[in-house]
Scaffold this motif. Structure first.
Motif, mmCIF file in Angstrom:
data_model
loop_
_atom_site.group_PDB
_atom_site.id
_atom_site.type_symbol
_atom_site.label_atom_id
_atom_site.label_comp_id
_atom_site.label_asym_id
_atom_site.label_seq_id
_atom_site.Cartn_x
_atom_site.Cartn_y
_atom_site.Cartn_z
ATOM 1 N N LEU A 1 1.460 5.774 5.924
ATOM 2 C CA LEU A 1 -0.504 5.933 5.597
ATOM 3 C C LEU A 1 -1.126 6.392 6.466
ATOM 4 O O LEU A 1 -2.108 7.155 6.137
ATOM 5 C CB LEU A 1 -0.742 4.456 5.301
ATOM 6 N N LEU A 2 -0.865 6.343 7.904
ATOM 7 C CA LEU A 2 -1.358 6.869 9.274
ATOM 8 C C LEU A 2 -1.627 8.598 8.711
ATOM 9 O O LEU A 2 -2.086 9.302 9.728
ATOM 10 C CB LEU A 2 -1.342 6.138 10.432
ATOM 11 N N GLU A 3 -0.126 9.062 9.033
ATOM 12 C CA GLU A 3 0.757 10.470 8.320
ATOM 13 C C GLU A 3 -0.788 11.265 7.428
ATOM 14 O O GLU A 3 -0.465 12.098 7.712
ATOM 15 C CB GLU A 3 2.142 10.128 8.152
ATOM 16 N N ARG A 4 -0.605 10.215 6.366
ATOM 17 C CA ARG A 4 -0.941 11.292 5.158
ATOM 18 C C ARG A 4 -2.668 10.757 5.637
ATOM 19 O O ARG A 4 -2.898 12.242 4.559
ATOM 20 C CB ARG A 4 -1.167 9.638 3.885
ATOM 21 N N LEU A 5 -3.519 10.381 6.265
ATOM 22 C CA LEU A 5 -4.504 10.476 6.973
ATOM 23 C C LEU A 5 -5.005 11.689 8.158
ATOM 24 O O LEU A 5 -5.446 11.512 8.616
ATOM 25 C CB LEU A 5 -4.772 9.023 7.258
ATOM 26 N N ALA B 1 1.055 -1.197 -0.181
ATOM 27 C CA ALA B 1 -0.517 -0.212 -0.014
ATOM 28 C C ALA B 1 1.071 1.288 0.367
ATOM 29 O O ALA B 1 1.270 1.800 1.083
ATOM 30 C CB ALA B 1 -1.198 0.035 1.227
ATOM 31 N N VAL B 2 0.608 1.788 -0.956
ATOM 32 C CA VAL B 2 1.322 3.190 -1.289
ATOM 33 C C VAL B 2 0.682 4.766 -0.971
ATOM 34 O O VAL B 2 1.525 5.312 -0.996
ATOM 35 C CB VAL B 2 2.277 3.283 -2.552
ATOM 36 N N ASP B 3 -0.102 4.578 -0.591
ATOM 37 C CA ASP B 3 -1.591 5.960 -0.593
ATOM 38 C C ASP B 3 -2.069 5.756 0.255
ATOM 39 O O ASP B 3 -2.931 4.629 -0.528
ATOM 40 C CB ASP B 3 -0.839 7.007 -1.891
#
Length: 334
Positions: free
Chosen positions: A259-263, A99-101
């Motif tokens: 991933l959590l940072e992007r969210l 999972a990249v994004d």
């Protein structure tokens, strides 16, 4: 048991009969102990679930795992292979991909997870169990022997090397704790200060090291001495060699929490890295997103990770059920 990495390469999951192979109720990102445990609970709860597994477990260098009741001594690869077989029984899908994004369609919308293969999968809820990576000290020989006679966790490996000649490689003054802990498994322990100055140790540190019988050796470590494929010594930069049979090191943990940072999840800093803020069941500050395993903390062993995945999945399933019932309630009253 021989491991077949594609034994459950089934992206379709269970529960709804939906022919859309990109839409799920839950996506679990990470196929280690936490992720597989969460997937097992969700599959048994008849949730259409997909596990996205990059196939890079933290404990891959270890020949065996320990401290897990009924699974003590099992090879990690065998443990994970059994887990994949179990989730397949309940129709849980698994893809070997990264999972990249991740994005979200509005505050309460579905999550879109983009994979390295180019595929995008969607789900109403996420469980993030992406773990961490161990960044090893830059000492020649350490990486090559990590998980064999270069170790990091006495609870994982102390029994197997008990009563041998131990070395402990300091990374920071906090490494004193590791040197004191391993003295429970051997009375022949040498603490190599390496890049730590002796004056950086507190009086309490020195007192406890002396009480434990731990020898303190200043000077930078230049490499390991290996004979007949086994560790026999630690070589200092001045050429001095100290005979040792096992070396404990403190890797720098690097949480895989992109991933959590992007969210936009909230994080808190610890001496072992920055980790997401979660409640007792692993719910992050992002509604609809749970996390478990080493993605939430450095010290989550396999048994803890499996337990955390179970708790997160049970909480998620209950939340999803109540959300759906509440959406139906107005119509039923009318």
């Amino acid at each position: 048991m021989t491991e077949n990495p594609d034994a459950n390469d089934n992206p379709n999951g269970n529960g709804t009969g939906n022919a859309d192979d990109t839409a799920y109720e839950v996506i679990v990102v990470g196929g280690g102990a936490a992720g597989l445990s969460a997937a097992l609970v969700l599959g048994r709860a008849r949730r259409r679930t997909l596990v996205v597994d990059a196939g890079e477990p933290r404990n891959a260098p270890s020949a065996h795992m320990h401290g897990y009741l009924s699974r003590d001594g099992m090879p990690p690869a065998e443990f994970l292979a059994l887990g994949r077989e179990e989730i397949a029984r309940y129709g849980v899908g698994l893809v070997r991909d990264r999972a990249v994004d991740v994005t979200r369609d509005g505050a309460d919308g579905d999550f879109a997870v983009r994979l390295a293969s180019g595929r995008t999968v969607r789900a109403r809820r996420l469980v993030v169990t992406t773990g961490l990576k161990d960044e090893l000290p830059a000492v020649p020989g350490v990486a090559e022997r990590f998980g064999r006679d270069v170790l990091h966790c006495p609870y994982c490996h102390g029994w197997e090397v008990r009563d041998q000649a131990f070395g402990v490689l300091a990374a920071t003054p906090l490494s004193v704790h590791q040197a004191l802990m391993v003295s429970q498994w051997s009375k022949d322990v040498t603490f190599f200060l390496h890049t730590v100055a002796e004056e950086d140790l507190s009086d309490d540190d020195l007192r406890r090291l002396a009480a434990a019988g731990v020898a303190v050796v200043p000077g930078q470590v230049a490499g390991l001495v290996v004979e007949d494929d086994r560790l026999t010594g630690v070589r200092l930069a001045d050429g001095t060699v100290h005979g040792r049979e096992a070396l404990f090191v403190s890797p720098r943990p690097v949480p895989q929490t992109g991933l959590l940072e992007r969210l936009g999840a909230d994080f808190h800093d610890t001496p072992f890295g920055s980790y997401p803020v979660v409640d007792a069941n692993g719910l992050t500050s992002v509604p609809g997103v749970w996390a478990a395993g080493n993605a939430i903390g450095f010290a989550e062993q396999v048994v803890h990770a499996a337990s955390g995945g179970y708790r997160a999945a049970a909480a998620l399933n209950g939340e999803l059920l109540m959300t759906d019932l509440d959406a139906l309630a107005p119509a039923s009253r009318g």
